[in-house]
Design an enzyme around this catalytic site. Sequence first.
Site, mmCIF file in Angstrom:
data_model
loop_
_atom_site.group_PDB
_atom_site.id
_atom_site.type_symbol
_atom_site.label_atom_id
_atom_site.label_comp_id
_atom_site.label_asym_id
_atom_site.label_seq_id
_atom_site.Cartn_x
_atom_site.Cartn_y
_atom_site.Cartn_z
ATOM 1 N N GLU A 255 -10.234 -3.400 -41.949
ATOM 2 C CA GLU A 255 -10.719 -1.904 -42.436
ATOM 3 C C GLU A 255 -9.068 -1.170 -41.991
ATOM 4 O O GLU A 255 -8.634 -1.316 -41.140
ATOM 5 C CB GLU A 255 -11.418 -2.220 -41.352
ATOM 6 C CG GLU A 255 -13.135 -2.803 -41.976
ATOM 7 C CD GLU A 255 -13.754 -2.072 -43.556
ATOM 8 O OE1 GLU A 255 -12.772 -2.140 -44.520
ATOM 9 O OE2 GLU A 255 -15.007 -2.652 -43.800
ATOM 10 N N ASN B 194 -12.120 1.767 -49.447
ATOM 11 C CA ASN B 194 -11.011 2.176 -48.306
ATOM 12 C C ASN B 194 -9.489 1.867 -48.291
ATOM 13 O O ASN B 194 -9.386 2.262 -47.135
ATOM 14 C CB ASN B 194 -12.119 2.519 -47.056
ATOM 15 C CG ASN B 194 -12.023 1.038 -46.753
ATOM 16 O OD1 ASN B 194 -11.284 -0.252 -47.492
ATOM 17 N ND2 ASN B 194 -12.831 0.206 -46.010
ATOM 18 N N HIS C 85 -9.066 -1.852 -47.565
ATOM 19 C CA HIS C 85 -8.779 -3.152 -47.221
ATOM 20 C C HIS C 85 -8.556 -4.003 -48.403
ATOM 21 O O HIS C 85 -8.630 -4.093 -49.280
ATOM 22 C CB HIS C 85 -9.524 -2.934 -46.477
ATOM 23 C CG HIS C 85 -11.339 -3.412 -47.277
ATOM 24 N ND1 HIS C 85 -12.846 -3.418 -47.104
ATOM 25 C CD2 HIS C 85 -11.528 -4.015 -48.171
ATOM 26 C CE1 HIS C 85 -13.728 -4.108 -47.527
ATOM 27 N NE2 HIS C 85 -12.643 -4.096 -48.567
ATOM 28 N N ASP D 285 -12.140 -14.691 -45.671
ATOM 29 C CA ASP D 285 -13.205 -14.399 -44.494
ATOM 30 C C ASP D 285 -14.500 -15.364 -44.867
ATOM 31 O O ASP D 285 -14.933 -15.675 -46.410
ATOM 32 C CB ASP D 285 -13.044 -12.285 -45.077
ATOM 33 C CG ASP D 285 -12.750 -12.411 -46.327
ATOM 34 O OD1 ASP D 285 -13.512 -12.885 -47.654
ATOM 35 O OD2 ASP D 285 -12.780 -10.876 -46.218
HETATM 36 C C1 F6R Z 1 -13.429 -10.722 -49.791
HETATM 37 C C2 F6R Z 1 -12.567 -9.207 -49.446
HETATM 38 C C3 F6R Z 1 -12.352 -8.031 -49.694
HETATM 39 C C4 F6R Z 1 -12.575 -7.803 -51.357
HETATM 40 C C5 F6R Z 1 -12.732 -6.480 -51.422
HETATM 41 C C6 F6R Z 1 -12.934 -6.135 -52.935
HETATM 42 O O1 F6R Z 1 -13.130 -11.759 -49.808
HETATM 43 O O2 F6R Z 1 -11.418 -9.838 -49.348
HETATM 44 O O3 F6R Z 1 -11.325 -7.336 -49.354
HETATM 45 O O4 F6R Z 1 -11.392 -7.876 -52.086
HETATM 46 O O5 F6R Z 1 -13.910 -5.693 -51.064
HETATM 47 O O6 F6R Z 1 -14.514 -6.375 -53.155
HETATM 48 P P1 F6R Z 1 -14.972 -5.945 -54.892
HETATM 49 O O7 F6R Z 1 -14.211 -6.918 -55.530
HETATM 50 O O8 F6R Z 1 -16.478 -6.660 -54.624
HETATM 51 O O9 F6R Z 1 -14.873 -4.772 -55.565
#
Ligand code: F6R
Length: 263
Positions: free
Chosen positions: A142, A135, A137, A66
Site C-alpha cells: 500500500e 491507490n 499499490h 500475496d
Molecule cells: C492481487 C494484487 C493486487 C491487485 C490489484 C488490482 O494479487 O496483487 O495488487 O492486482 O489490487 O486488483 P483488481 O484487478 O481487482 O483491480
Amino acid sequence: MKVLILDSEADAIDRAAEIIAETLREKPDAVLGLATGGTMIPLYEALRARHEDGLSFAKARSFNLDEYIGLAPDHPASYHRYMREALFDHIDIDPARAHLPRGDAPDAAAEAEAYEALITDAGGIDLQLLGLGRNGHIGFNEPTSSLTSRTRVKTLTESTRKANRGYFDDEAQVPRFAITMGVGTITEARHCLLIATGAAKAAAAAAMIEGPISAACPASILQMHRRATIVLDRDAASELKLSGYYEHVHPGGQDSAFDRGGA
Ligand code: F6R
C-alpha cells in the site's frame, strides 16, 4: 518502461497473454510471478485457451504475490482458491511448483521470510505479473510501503478492503492483513509485466508512469526497472499526458523494431 496502449480491454488482455506465452516458449521452465484480482480473470481465461492450443506450463514454477492472513487455502475468498479455480486446475502446472504464501500459517512473519527464501532458492522470478491498485499499490504494498521492502505482513488500507469486498459475504469479513511480496522482491524480477484496464485505474496509471517515483505510489518504482512492460487499455491510459508518444513508439501496442530485450 515500455508503455503499450491497446484499444480495448480484450486487446490488452490478449497482448499480455501473448507476452506470458512468449516467455514460456523461450524458457519452458520459467519462474512466473502471478497476481490475483479482477483484472487477471480474463487474462487467466486467455492463458487457459492458449494451454488448450498447446502452451505448456509443465516445467514452469510460479509464485503468487500475496495471500490474506487468516484464510486457509480452501477458504472461498483465499487466493489459493482463486488461483486453482481461475488457472491451476485448468492447465498442466505441477501443483507442488505453484506457490502462494499460507495465510493460515501460525507465524505469519516466519511464513513471509520462508516464502522470500523459496523465491531466492528458485533462482528468482523471470516474469512478474502485476495488477495495479486504484491507490497505486502493487501486490499488497500500500502507499508508503518501503520501495526496497521484502515479503512481509502488511495492513490493508480501507480502500483496498472496499475494492475486494465483493469476494466476501460482507465487509467485516475482508481481512485486515496480508502477506505480500515486498516492492524490492517484486522489482528483482527480471521482467515486470503490469496490466491495468478500465477508467478506475487511469489516475493510478498516470501517477505510476508519469508521476514522481514515490512510496506514495509504490507502482512508480517500475520507472527504475530495467525491463518493465505496462499494458493498458484506452480507458486506463486516459490520464496519461504523453500517450501520443507511447503510441508513436509502440503503434497498436506492438513492439517497436528496436525494443527486443526491453526498453
Ligand atoms: C492481487 C494484487 C493486487 C491487485 C490489484 C488490482 O494479487 O496483487 O495488487 O492486482 O489490487 O486488483 P483488481 O484487478 O481487482 O483491480
